[in-house]
Design an enzyme around this catalytic site. Structure first.
Site, PDB file in Angstrom:
ATOM      1  N   HIS A  49       2.831   4.283   4.598  1.00 21.32           N
ATOM      2  CA  HIS A  49       3.673   3.346   5.351  1.00 21.32           C
ATOM      3  C   HIS A  49       4.059   2.153   4.463  1.00 21.32           C
ATOM      4  O   HIS A  49       5.245   1.791   4.366  1.00 21.32           O
ATOM      5  CB  HIS A  49       2.909   2.869   6.591  1.00 21.32           C
ATOM      6  CG  HIS A  49       3.551   1.717   7.309  1.00 21.32           C
ATOM      7  ND1 HIS A  49       4.221   1.860   8.505  1.00 21.32           N
ATOM      8  CD2 HIS A  49       3.616   0.380   7.013  1.00 21.32           C
ATOM      9  CE1 HIS A  49       4.676   0.687   8.898  1.00 21.32           C
ATOM     10  NE2 HIS A  49       4.313  -0.236   8.013  1.00 21.32           N
ATOM     11  N   GLU A  50       3.071   1.552   3.812  1.00 20.89           N
ATOM     12  CA  GLU A  50       3.343   0.379   2.981  1.00 20.89           C
ATOM     13  C   GLU A  50       4.216   0.712   1.776  1.00 20.89           C
ATOM     14  O   GLU A  50       5.107  -0.056   1.416  1.00 20.89           O
ATOM     15  CB  GLU A  50       2.025  -0.259   2.533  1.00 20.89           C
ATOM     16  CG  GLU A  50       1.206  -0.871   3.651  1.00 20.89           C
ATOM     17  CD  GLU A  50       1.978  -1.915   4.441  1.00 20.89           C
ATOM     18  OE1 GLU A  50       2.822  -2.622   3.839  1.00 20.89           O
ATOM     19  OE2 GLU A  50       1.759  -2.015   5.655  1.00 20.89           O
ATOM     20  N   HIS A  87       7.930   0.829   2.306  1.00 17.74           N
ATOM     21  CA  HIS A  87       8.614  -0.464   2.234  1.00 17.74           C
ATOM     22  C   HIS A  87       9.097  -0.726   0.808  1.00 17.74           C
ATOM     23  O   HIS A  87      10.180  -1.274   0.595  1.00 17.74           O
ATOM     24  CB  HIS A  87       7.669  -1.594   2.654  1.00 17.74           C
ATOM     25  CG  HIS A  87       7.362  -1.633   4.118  1.00 17.74           C
ATOM     26  ND1 HIS A  87       8.314  -1.497   5.093  1.00 17.74           N
ATOM     27  CD2 HIS A  87       6.186  -1.813   4.781  1.00 17.74           C
ATOM     28  CE1 HIS A  87       7.754  -1.590   6.291  1.00 17.74           C
ATOM     29  NE2 HIS A  87       6.467  -1.771   6.126  1.00 17.74           N
ATOM     30  N   GLU A 107       9.604  -1.575  10.460  1.00 17.30           N
ATOM     31  CA  GLU A 107       8.278  -1.031  10.727  1.00 17.30           C
ATOM     32  C   GLU A 107       8.374   0.367  11.330  1.00 17.30           C
ATOM     33  O   GLU A 107       7.608   1.268  10.960  1.00 17.30           O
ATOM     34  CB  GLU A 107       7.494  -1.958  11.649  1.00 17.30           C
ATOM     35  CG  GLU A 107       7.139  -3.302  11.044  1.00 17.30           C
ATOM     36  CD  GLU A 107       6.302  -3.174   9.782  1.00 17.30           C
ATOM     37  OE1 GLU A 107       5.535  -2.194   9.659  1.00 17.30           O
ATOM     38  OE2 GLU A 107       6.411  -4.045   8.908  1.00 17.30           O
TER      39      GLU A 107
END
Length: 305
Positions: free
Chosen positions: A146-147, A150, A221
């Site tokens: 997930h991070e 970004h 997100e």
């Protein structure tokens, strides 16, 4: 002749790209208008205003990610110091076919993670000790995926830069008030008008930039959850991590949550110092229910023959 590195295997998100471009255009326009208003109201201070505006913009672009990481207590670690965390980052980067970022740990019981960096070359991914202690290896990989999405989508750079406009507005206002207005003298009627208008303009700039970044933050997100689930092929692991992290927040001491709360836009999951926090009304993240519903839909699609 060096070959250009291919794009990562993260699924492109054109909706996110459109929102990032629009947000940066509007925030850039807002910044120009704000400086223009200061110049119009404080004509005698224009050299100082232009100089400070330019210097702050450069500092914002080059150092804002480092300031954010320092504020969240990130401490860079080697593979020998944190083999499990480095191993998880290595596996995600191999799946995504992207350069490995710097890896850091934050000594905090708040179970969370974040990524910063202007580009993949300067990126840093950080997990707290509380997160690593509570999650299973597959769940940790889901959070890191997930991070790192970004970083791959470059939205972390957009958020880092955009979030500093409110700070710049405040700094520029103080410089204008103490610099230009101080020299203008109390007898000048224009001074009184400027004294009333500048704080109002600064507040408007901060409010608009805040709302723009919050709108982008909630979408990014969901985009990161979606990209991580598709990359790893394990949306259930990410859903489990989300549920654990959100549930554990209620057990964290309020003083620790208050330290983390100012950086909610960067965290994997928001930290709230109270259930009645205004942050829940203007949250940087979608609700847990929205995130889990999206992941359940992805899981159902992946299960189809």
């Amino acid at each position: 002749m060096p070959t250009k590195r291919p794009r990562s295997r993260y699924v492109p998100d054109h909706g996110l790209t459109t929102r990032m471009v629009t947000t940066m255009f509007l925030i850039g326009l807002l910044y120009v208008v704000f400086v223009g208003v200061l110049l119009a109201l404080l004509r005698g201070a224009w050299p100082i205003i232009l100089l400070v505006a330019g210097a702050l913009f450069i500092a914002q672009f080059w150092f804002s990610d480092r300031i954010a990481a320092h504020g969240m207590g990130a401490r860079e670690v080697t593979p020998e110091q944190a083999p499990e965390l480095h191993g998880a980052v290595d596996r995600v980067c191999a799946l995504a076919d992207m350069p490995k970022p710097r890896v850091a740990i934050a000594e905090s019981d708040v179970p969370n993670a974040f990524a910063t960096g202007r580009s993949q070359k300067t990126a840093l991914v950080c997990a707290t000790t509380g997160l690593m202690r509570r999650l299973e290896p597959e769940e940790l990989e889901g959070v890191l995926a997930h991070e790192l999405s970004h970083v791959a989508h470059r939205d972390v750079a957009v958020m880092t830069i955009a979030s500093f406009l409110g700070v710049l507005a405040g700094v520029m206002t103080r410089i204008g008030l103490y610099g230009g207005l101080g020299r203008a003298g109390r007898s000048n009627s224009n001074t009184a008008i400027a004294m009333a208008l500048i704080p109002l303009v600064s507040a408007a700039v901060y409010t608009i930039s805040f709302l723009l970044t919050r709108l982008l933050s909630r979408y990014r997100e969901l985009a990161a959850d979606r990209a991580a689930a598709l990359l790893t092929g394990r949306p259930s692991a990410l859903a489990s991590a989300l549920t654990k992290v959100t549930g554990e927040m209620a057990r964290i001491p309020t003083r620790d949550l208050r330290k983390a709360e100012p950086y909610n836009a960067f965290w994997f999951a928001p930290a709230f110092s109270s259930r009645e926090s205004l942050g829940r009304l203007l949250s940087s993240h979608p609700t847990l229910e929205q995130r889990l519903e999206q992941l359940a839909g992805i899981s159902a699609r992946l299960a189809r023959p």
